[in-house]
Structure formats: C-alpha cells, structure tokens
Design a protein around this motif. Structure first.
Motif: not given
Length: 327
Positions: A210-216
């Motif tokens: 699982v990856d998480i990519k914040p806005e920007g």
C-alpha cells in the motif's frame, strides 16, 4: 491487451500467421496506448459481501477496542464472519471519492453530532468473483468443491466508511493463473465444522503493498507490505459459509477477504492499525505525518505473485480522497 506506458504492443507480440501482425489498420483499432485506456469494472456486480478473515487484523482491532485478552469474539474461529455491502458503490480503480458526512458519537451519554468523517481510512483487501458453476436456491456449495465457483481475484480498497465507495482493480487474475503460487492454508484451531473443511490448499502467496501519495507529492510512500497468505479463512470457506443457508450465488457476485494484516507492524492493512488508533503517527516521504487520511491523499494498492523469472501481476487499485461535498 495493453502495451507499456505510451507504447503500442509490438509486432513481436504476434505469431507468424497473426491477422493483427499483417493488418496495420486492424491493429490500430484493436490496441490503445496504456496511458489513454479507460478502465471499467471487470464485471457487472450483482451482490457484494465483505468478510473479516485475517486473524491478525481481527486481533489488532479487538485489542484496541476491547482488550488483548478478549481480542477475538467468541465465534471468530468457528465461522467466517461477513456482512452484505453495497454493490452499487463498488467502483473501478482511478475513481475518486468524497469524504462522507454522517453522525459521530463524541462521548457516551451525549447526543451524536452531524458532520464530515474525521477518521477516513483504507482497507487492504483481495476479493474474488463468483463464476463457472452456480448453485440453486436452497442448495449450499461445499467447501470441498467451492473452487468450481471461484473465477478469479482482484485487489480491493474498502474505504472505511463502507458504502461511500469500494475500489477494485480493473482486471481479474484467474484462479488458474494463481495455481503455481498455492501455499499451505493457515493453521486452524479448533478444527472447523465439516461443512467448512477442505483438505486441499487454497491459499496463495500474493505479495501486497500500500502506497500513500499526498496532494502535490512527487514520490509516494509505501506504508504497508502484507501477503494474502495471512488469511485465516480461505475463499472456499468464505463461499461455503455464505451459502450454508441455501443462499444462491450468481456469476459476477463479489466476495472480499476483509482487511489483510500480517504479524509485524509494517504489514498492517489499515491506518487504524498502522497508527494504532492514532497514537503512533506514520511519517511520509514528504515529511508529513498521518494518523488517518487527509483530503487529497491518493491510496495505491499493488499486488503480485513472483515466479521463477516471471511475475503474475494484479496491477494497481488506486483512489483519491476528495474534500466533502458542501451540503
């Protein structure tokens, strides 16, 4: 069939006598660039059921909300627990969802308050589609032969607010393709009732991330590495339990594993567990921290089986959390 990013499938992909190899016009109509492809749900979903089959996930949640000594409910090791979800809100990978509204109980003995969800989460899951043989109303499916009713598997993110959205990957990896990656079933004690028993192994070594990519953010952060083989209850047992009452299944019905967590803290399949109910924030590559999801976060699920010199991939299952709609 899709080519690599921004490339068409090459002629070497076709046999010597392939019509596609010799007909450029037909080839131009049959293939699209991967980055231009529009993904759709891989089947028309009739009914959707979500199970609770990972013993590590169930133990973690029970420990947080009850106690370590009373983590598992009394019937957890006797019956694959599941609930009926909303098939209408199952969405294909790449579909964004909005933070939902609802009622929250702030403290016992006080009235609930209405507002937006404060603890949005993801749930790392794998689901299977019913296919092939079906059963008639009143006739259960035996766990011993349930593989005849299981067509194939997809990645799933069951967003924590349940019917707000359930994301799945856009293609199905067939059960046949997974046979080289069969591993021993998870040890079960006590022995299940006869209708839930099957002597063959129906568990798979599917590596999950699982990856998480914040806005920007330019680089996502891998926050979880788990494995399908951590499930206590097998898909065959899930299907047998679902139909023991005589419930009839139809092609396209979707049954999910529930959150898949491993034994170690980096293999927990939800932020609820990874942050341990918000007490241990997760640090991301951009320097920010997460207890639960923030607006603008994109969650990316990945899965693959690794063979000798080859992989069987599930692709990705991703979705972005958008701010709540103004009411």
């Amino acid at each position: 069939m899709l080519g690599g990013s921004q490339k068409y499938v090459t002629e070497s992909s076709f046999g010597e006598n392939s019509i596609l190899k010799d007909d450029a016009q037909l080839r131009s109509k049959a293939f699209v660039k991967q980055n231009e492809a529009i993904m759709h749900l891989p089947a028309r979903i009739g009914d959707y059921t979500d199970f609770y089959s990972s013993i590590h996930h169930a133990t973690n949640v029970g420990t947080m909300f009850r106690s370590k000594e009373n983590a598992l409910s009394a019937n957890w090791k006797y019956i694959p627990i599941g609930y009926h979800g909303r098939a209408s809100s199952v969405i294909v990978s790449g579909t964004s969802i909005h933070r939902p509204h609802g009622q929250t109980l702030i403290a016992d003995g006080t009235p609930p308050v209405f507002g937006t969800s404060k603890l949005m989460d993801f749930e790392l899951e794998v689901a299977f589609f019913v296919g092939g043989k079906t059963n008639k109303l009143g006739q259960p499916i035996s766990a011993k032969n349930a593989q005849d009713n299981i067509f194939g598997f997809v990645l799933m993110n069951d967003w924590s607010a349940k019917n707000v959205g359930t994301s799945i990957s856009p293609w199905i990896v067939t059960t046949l393709a997974l046979e080289p990656f069969i591993v021993d079933n998870y040890p079960q004690d006590p022995e299940p009732f006869p209708y839930l028993r099957h002597e063959d192994n129906f568990n798979f070594d599917i590596k999950l991330e699982v990856d998480i990519k914040p806005e920007g953010a330019t680089v996502p952060t891998t926050i979880c590495r788990s494995n399908f083989k951590n499930l206590y209850w097998t898909p065959k047992q899930q299907l047998a339990q679902h139909t023991i009452t005589g419930c009839n299944m139809n092609p396209g019905d979707l049954l999910a594993s529930g959150t898949i967590s491993g034994e170690t803290s980096d293999s927990f399949g939800s932020l609820l567990e990874l942050s341990w109910k918000g007490t241990k924030p997760i640090r991301l590559n951009d320097g920010s921290q997460r207890k639960f999801l923030q607006d603008g976060d994109t969650i990316i699920l990945k899965g693959k089986c690794e063979g000798d010199g080859y992989n069987v991939g599930f692709g990705i299952c991703e979705g972005k959390l958008l701010p709540a709609i103004n009411l």
